[in-house]
Design a protein around this motif. Structure first.
Motif, mmCIF file in Angstrom:
data_model
loop_
_atom_site.group_PDB
_atom_site.id
_atom_site.type_symbol
_atom_site.label_atom_id
_atom_site.label_comp_id
_atom_site.label_asym_id
_atom_site.label_seq_id
_atom_site.Cartn_x
_atom_site.Cartn_y
_atom_site.Cartn_z
ATOM 1 N N TRP A 1 0.860 -1.178 0.000
ATOM 2 C CA TRP A 1 0.000 0.000 0.000
ATOM 3 C C TRP A 1 0.891 1.221 0.000
ATOM 4 N N GLN A 2 0.613 2.152 -0.905
ATOM 5 C CA GLN A 2 1.382 3.393 -0.993
ATOM 6 C C GLN A 2 0.442 4.572 -0.799
ATOM 7 N N TYR A 3 0.952 5.589 -0.136
ATOM 8 C CA TYR A 3 0.160 6.778 0.169
ATOM 9 C C TYR A 3 1.015 8.009 -0.052
ATOM 10 N N GLY A 4 0.382 9.126 -0.300
ATOM 11 C CA GLY A 4 1.094 10.394 -0.352
ATOM 12 C C GLY A 4 1.460 10.840 -1.744
ATOM 13 N N PRO A 5 2.376 11.816 -1.808
ATOM 14 C CA PRO A 5 2.663 12.492 -3.074
ATOM 15 C C PRO A 5 3.576 11.738 -4.035
#
Length: 131
Positions: A77-81
């Protein structure tokens, strides 16, 4: 093995995971040799983790707010900019191409102008990736 990368269309990452082949088992990126290489190559990135019965659970974050988490055999899971796990994958491929160096092959030169981590020889400085 297949990992799952969470991505969204709004310029931020998060949401439902999608299939994507990947290289490092999360347990392997906790190795000290890789930690030294990744620390020099990916400034501002923090990797933490713990061993589990099946391998490891890993958390990766950057001061920009980008983050990724996964465990052996589970989705990424990846999050952010930015796509933090892809940065880890790229550094892992580079590390393997260098022969997966052991911790004793790294050195550090410190001067009044700063510090440089190198591999095997002081002239072989590991340059930080900026991207």
């Amino acid at each position: 093995m297949t990992a799952h990368i969470a991505q969204a269309d709004d310029g931020k990452h998060g949401g439902e995971p999608s299939d994507k082949p990947w290289v490092p088992d999360p347990a392997r990126i906790l190795d000290l040799g890789f930690a030294l290489y990744a620390g020099a190559r990916l400034p501002g990135v923090r990797v933490s983790g713990k061993e589990t019965a099946d391998g490891a659970r890993v958390w990766v974050s950057h001061e920009s707010g980008a983050a990724a988490t996964t465990a052996t055999g589970e989705a990424v899971w990846q999050y952010g900019p930015s796509l933090m796990w892809e940065e880890i994958e790229t550094a892992w491929r580079e590390y393997e191409q260098l022969g997966s160096p052991e911790p004793g092959q790294f050195g550090l030169t410190v001067t009044d102008r700063g510090q440089q981590m190198w591999l095997r020889e002081p002239h072989a400085v590991i340059e930080a990736r900026h991207g």
